[in-house]
Design an enzyme around this catalytic site. Structure first.
Site, PDB file in Angstrom:
ATOM      1  N   HIS A 162      14.282  31.441  20.468  1.00 12.41           N
ATOM      2  CA  HIS A 162      15.587  31.895  19.988  1.00 12.41           C
ATOM      3  C   HIS A 162      16.669  30.958  20.497  1.00 12.41           C
ATOM      4  O   HIS A 162      16.661  30.625  21.683  1.00 12.41           O
ATOM      5  CB  HIS A 162      15.863  33.314  20.475  1.00 12.41           C
ATOM      6  CG  HIS A 162      17.229  33.799  20.099  1.00 12.41           C
ATOM      7  ND1 HIS A 162      17.543  34.180  18.809  1.00 12.41           N
ATOM      8  CD2 HIS A 162      18.368  33.910  20.832  1.00 12.41           C
ATOM      9  CE1 HIS A 162      18.815  34.534  18.770  1.00 12.41           C
ATOM     10  NE2 HIS A 162      19.341  34.376  19.979  1.00 12.41           N
ATOM     11  N   LEU A 190       0.848  -1.207   0.000  1.00 13.97           N
ATOM     12  CA  LEU A 190       0.000   0.000   0.000  1.00 13.97           C
ATOM     13  C   LEU A 190       0.881   1.254   0.000  1.00 13.97           C
ATOM     14  O   LEU A 190       2.094   1.172   0.124  1.00 13.97           O
ATOM     15  CB  LEU A 190      -0.923  -0.029   1.219  1.00 13.97           C
ATOM     16  CG  LEU A 190      -1.913  -1.204   1.246  1.00 13.97           C
ATOM     17  CD1 LEU A 190      -2.715  -1.208   2.552  1.00 13.97           C
ATOM     18  CD2 LEU A 190      -2.870  -1.142   0.049  1.00 13.97           C
ATOM     19  N   VAL A 194      13.196  20.052 -25.874  1.00 11.02           N
ATOM     20  CA  VAL A 194      13.721  18.764 -26.333  1.00 11.02           C
ATOM     21  C   VAL A 194      12.769  18.206 -27.390  1.00 11.02           C
ATOM     22  O   VAL A 194      11.548  18.230 -27.210  1.00 11.02           O
ATOM     23  CB  VAL A 194      13.873  17.791 -25.146  1.00 11.02           C
ATOM     24  CG1 VAL A 194      14.280  16.407 -25.619  1.00 11.02           C
ATOM     25  CG2 VAL A 194      14.891  18.336 -24.162  1.00 11.02           C
ATOM     26  N   GLY A 225      -8.770  -3.344  -9.592  1.00  7.58           N
ATOM     27  CA  GLY A 225     -10.222  -3.180  -9.456  1.00  7.58           C
ATOM     28  C   GLY A 225     -10.841  -2.892 -10.805  1.00  7.58           C
ATOM     29  O   GLY A 225     -10.520  -1.889 -11.442  1.00  7.58           O
ATOM     30  N   GLU A 281      14.616  17.781  -7.677  1.00  8.17           N
ATOM     31  CA  GLU A 281      14.919  16.894  -6.534  1.00  8.17           C
ATOM     32  C   GLU A 281      15.853  15.754  -6.968  1.00  8.17           C
ATOM     33  O   GLU A 281      16.891  15.528  -6.350  1.00  8.17           O
ATOM     34  CB  GLU A 281      13.625  16.318  -5.942  1.00  8.17           C
ATOM     35  CG  GLU A 281      12.815  17.374  -5.173  1.00  8.17           C
ATOM     36  CD  GLU A 281      11.598  16.806  -4.454  1.00  8.17           C
ATOM     37  OE1 GLU A 281      11.342  15.590  -4.541  1.00  8.17           O
ATOM     38  OE2 GLU A 281      10.889  17.595  -3.801  1.00  8.17           O
ATOM     39  N   THR A 333      -7.285   6.686  -7.989  1.00 11.30           N
ATOM     40  CA  THR A 333      -6.329   5.872  -8.744  1.00 11.30           C
ATOM     41  C   THR A 333      -5.037   6.623  -9.082  1.00 11.30           C
ATOM     42  O   THR A 333      -4.146   6.046  -9.709  1.00 11.30           O
ATOM     43  CB  THR A 333      -6.980   5.326 -10.034  1.00 11.30           C
ATOM     44  OG1 THR A 333      -7.573   6.430 -10.735  1.00 11.30           O
ATOM     45  CG2 THR A 333      -8.066   4.309  -9.714  1.00 11.30           C
ATOM     46  N   GLY A 334      -4.937   7.898  -8.692  1.00 10.28           N
ATOM     47  CA  GLY A 334      -3.647   8.573  -8.782  1.00 10.28           C
ATOM     48  C   GLY A 334      -3.216   8.980 -10.179  1.00 10.28           C
ATOM     49  O   GLY A 334      -4.036   9.211 -11.072  1.00 10.28           O
TER      50      GLY A 334
HETATM   51  P1  NAI Z   1       6.358  19.661 -13.339  1.00  9.37           P
HETATM   52  O1  NAI Z   1       5.056  19.998 -13.931  1.00  9.37           O
HETATM   53  O2  NAI Z   1       6.693  20.136 -11.955  1.00  9.37           O
HETATM   54  O3  NAI Z   1       7.533  20.193 -14.297  1.00  9.37           O
HETATM   55  C1  NAI Z   1       7.660  19.783 -15.628  1.00  9.37           C
HETATM   56  C2  NAI Z   1       8.510  20.774 -16.396  1.00  9.37           C
HETATM   57  O4  NAI Z   1       8.844  20.196 -17.671  1.00  9.37           O
HETATM   58  C3  NAI Z   1       7.798  22.087 -16.691  1.00  9.37           C
HETATM   59  O5  NAI Z   1       8.575  23.153 -16.198  1.00  9.37           O
HETATM   60  C4  NAI Z   1       7.697  22.090 -18.224  1.00  9.37           C
HETATM   61  O6  NAI Z   1       7.783  23.390 -18.767  1.00  9.37           O
HETATM   62  C5  NAI Z   1       8.876  21.224 -18.648  1.00  9.37           C
HETATM   63  N1  NAI Z   1       8.769  20.623 -20.012  1.00  9.37           N
HETATM   64  C6  NAI Z   1       7.688  20.057 -20.586  1.00  9.37           C
HETATM   65  N2  NAI Z   1       7.980  19.602 -21.829  1.00  9.37           N
HETATM   66  C7  NAI Z   1       9.297  19.868 -22.072  1.00  9.37           C
HETATM   67  C8  NAI Z   1      10.199  19.627 -23.168  1.00  9.37           C
HETATM   68  N3  NAI Z   1       9.818  19.005 -24.295  1.00  9.37           N
HETATM   69  N4  NAI Z   1      11.488  20.050 -23.072  1.00  9.37           N
HETATM   70  C9  NAI Z   1      11.896  20.685 -21.918  1.00  9.37           C
HETATM   71  N5  NAI Z   1      11.082  20.924 -20.854  1.00  9.37           N
HETATM   72  C10 NAI Z   1       9.807  20.519 -20.914  1.00  9.37           C
HETATM   73  O7  NAI Z   1       6.457  18.056 -13.430  1.00  9.37           O
HETATM   74  P2  NAI Z   1       7.329  16.976 -12.671  1.00  9.37           P
HETATM   75  O8  NAI Z   1       8.587  17.559 -12.128  1.00  9.37           O
HETATM   76  O9  NAI Z   1       7.408  15.832 -13.593  1.00  9.37           O
HETATM   77  O10 NAI Z   1       6.430  16.580 -11.434  1.00  9.37           O
HETATM   78  C11 NAI Z   1       5.149  16.004 -11.656  1.00  9.37           C
HETATM   79  C12 NAI Z   1       4.218  16.214 -10.483  1.00  9.37           C
HETATM   80  O11 NAI Z   1       4.596  15.370  -9.401  1.00  9.37           O
HETATM   81  C13 NAI Z   1       4.252  17.625  -9.946  1.00  9.37           C
HETATM   82  O12 NAI Z   1       3.225  18.371 -10.528  1.00  9.37           O
HETATM   83  C14 NAI Z   1       4.043  17.453  -8.487  1.00  9.37           C
HETATM   84  O13 NAI Z   1       2.699  17.708  -8.217  1.00  9.37           O
HETATM   85  C15 NAI Z   1       4.331  15.994  -8.173  1.00  9.37           C
HETATM   86  N6  NAI Z   1       5.510  15.884  -7.301  1.00  9.37           N
HETATM   87  C16 NAI Z   1       5.587  16.598  -6.138  1.00  9.37           C
HETATM   88  C17 NAI Z   1       6.704  16.540  -5.337  1.00  9.37           C
HETATM   89  C18 NAI Z   1       6.778  17.391  -4.104  1.00  9.37           C
HETATM   90  O14 NAI Z   1       5.735  17.884  -3.671  1.00  9.37           O
HETATM   91  N7  NAI Z   1       7.948  17.624  -3.510  1.00  9.37           N
HETATM   92  C19 NAI Z   1       7.858  15.699  -5.677  1.00  9.37           C
HETATM   93  C20 NAI Z   1       7.685  15.015  -6.933  1.00  9.37           C
HETATM   94  C21 NAI Z   1       6.549  15.113  -7.694  1.00  9.37           C
END
Ligand code: NAI
Length: 468
Positions: free
Chosen positions: A445, A38, A239, A115, A189, A145-146
């Site tokens: 402090h 889980l 890219v 499911g 990260e 389902t995320g």
């Molecule tokens: P993200 O949405 O944070 O960043 C993706 C980046 O890729 C954007 O800046 C976008 O402009 C860029 N991009 C898109 N297509 C591209 C291309 N062809 N060439 C170059 N750059 C391009 O997405 P990420 O980092 O994958 O994270 C996904 C989700 O996971 C986040 O929205 C977040 O909610 C969640 N997450 C949260 C964490 C936390 O709270 N610490 C840790 C890991 C994930």
């Protein structure tokens, strides 16, 4: 055949929390999860293993880079990546096992398998040969389902050289050159983890700045600080493709002038966002109303079909574990006929690099755009005694408060442990508190929390330990 008051589909932070809360409220509850453990993406291949590697790699980087300045001399330092991974896996095992125990303690029936939704009241649990398929009946069905990583058609994952976040949590050796596509939270990260462990890391981002959606001052500071750690950023670079040959990748890209570029590396992490995961459970049979490819719900998490509810990454809002958890609790309360609510204006967002970034509420740019009158107080960690003692002086806390009422509207932070400091501001916002409320509260402090207090004082131009 068992009839449940509630079947929850998906055992991530949204689903398992909803199941516990529902059971606490007296609903006979089942949880259906296809993974053997889980905790969903967060515990298995997301938040938790990434934090384990971030902490290990930070420990390594500080020992290798900073011990000498503390008068500690270290020799024979050696990286044992296999042990680092084992430690990470052990933490994941402990936590996912803990969730299973919580299910037992709360009398939630866990069914392992996919499911398969037959209708709003019937779910078949398909166990893929591991046991007999079972059919369950329910009065309410909660979908949780995320999400899964977005795969770009011109940059397909191969699980070895071109990987998603799960692959980048498990490299067997430190890549010589890791190219990260996407300067968002995952890119920063996991890019940090491998940069600290010795990889050359290049982050390629299509937008003019990393950390899309974050306060501009925070993003700029983070880029500068991570740059100092050796991470290279290629902004305004899109890219467009990849060629993989003998374990190496050559990415093709275009800069803002549409000039063709090639970027070579031995591993590529594609982190360009996540998308709701809706394809496996025959959910289309429910014909739910959708918006922007996510399931539409009302304020009570009810979908367009009676008795079917949804939470987490498959509905509106940020894809964050804590958002899903709170929705899980609220939805369970609504299903049990009570009131449940999530305040979307006060959901914190954190990036667990070093320094960390944390925010809650609108950015300064958004307040300007919306014409909201505000005042800002900004205090640097460099002027804080505890941060100096820790050798962690990069960054600042910025508090934005309404110019007339002084209500705290937002906070944006870069610095040490801002992941924890943001909580004080979230609580203040939940109580409708003001910058003055924070400023008048006694902060111990010497602590990092004094930076929050000083920033709150700064809203009214009366910081004590920095120039206003
Ligand atoms: P993200 O949405 O944070 O960043 C993706 C980046 O890729 C954007 O800046 C976008 O402009 C860029 N991009 C898109 N297509 C591209 C291309 N062809 N060439 C170059 N750059 C391009 O997405 P990420 O980092 O994958 O994270 C996904 C989700 O996971 C986040 O929205 C977040 O909610 C969640 N997450 C949260 C964490 C936390 O709270 N610490 C840790 C890991 C994930």
């Amino acid at each position: 055949m068992d009839t449940y008051d509630l079947i929850v589909l998906g055992g991530g932070p949204g689903g398992y929390v909803a199941a516990i809360r529902a059971s606490q409220l007296g609903l006979k509850t089942a949880l259906v999860e296809k993974r053997d453990t889980l905790g969903g993406t967060c515990l298995n291949v997301g938040c938790i293993p990434s934090k384990a590697l971030l902490d290990s790699s930070e420990f390594w980087a500080r020992t290798a880079g900073e011990a000498a300045t503390h008068g500690i001399s270290v020799s024979g330092l050696k990286l044992d990546l296999a042990t680092m991974h084992q430690r990470k896996d052990g933490i994941v095992r402990k936590l996912t096992g803990g969730v299973s125990m919580l299910m037992k303690a709360n009398k939630v029936d866990v069914h392992t398998g996919t499911g398969w939704v037959i209708d709003a009241e019937t779910v078949e649990v398909r166990s893929a040969g591991k046991g007999k398929n079972v059919t369950l009946k329910c009065r309410n069905l909660l979908l949780a389902t995320g999400s899964v990583p977005v795969e770009l058609p011109f940059l397909p994952f191969d699980g070895k050289v071109v990987v998603d976040s799960t692959g980048a949590l498990a490299f067997e050796k430190v890549p010589d050159h890791l190219v990260v596509v996407g300067g968002g939270v995952i890119g920063l990260e996991l890019g940090s983890v491998w940069a600290r462990l010795g990889s050359k890391v290049t982050v390629v981002e299509v937008l003019p700045e990393i950390m899309a959606g974050w306060d501009g001052q925070i993003a700029k500071t983070m880029r500068r600080e991570l740059g100092k750690q050796g991470i290279e950023f290629m902004l305004k670079t899109r890219v467009t493709g990849v060629a993989v040959n003998r374990g190496k990748a050559v990415l093709t890209a275009q800069d803002s002038a549409e000039k063709e570029l090639e970027i070579a590396g031995d591993r590529v992490l594609v982190a360009v966002g996540r998308r709701p995961y809706l394809e496996e459970g025959n959910l289309e049979t429910l014909a739910l109303e959708m918006k922007d490819r996510r399931i539409s719900v009302n304020g009570r998490y009810a979908t367009s079909l009676d008795g079917v509810w949804a939470i987490g990454d498959i509905i509106h809002g940020p894809m964050l574990a804590h958002k899903a958890e709170d929705e899980g609790m609220a939805a369970a309360e609504c299903i049990a006929g009570r009131a449940g609510h999530v305040n979307y204006g006060a959901i914190p967002n954190v990036i667990y690099t070093w320094p960390e970034a944390a925010s809650v509420g609108p950015t300064e740019e958004q307040l300007k755009e919306q014409g909201v009158p505000y005042r800002a107080g900004t205090f640097p960690f460099a002027a804080n005694g505890r941060a100096l003692a820790m050798d962690a002086t990069a960054g600042f806390v910025k508090i934005l408060a309404h110019a007339e009422s002084d209500a705290v509207l937002a906070a944006h932070m870069v610095g040490p442990w801002v992941s924890d400091l943001i909580g004080e501001v979230v609580t203040t916002m939940e109580y409708g508190g003001s910058a003055e409320d924070i400023a008048r509260s006694t902060h111990a402090h010497p602590t990092l929390s004094e930076v929050v207090k000083e920033a709150a004082l700064g809203v009214d131009g009366r910081m004590i330990h920095a120039k206003n």
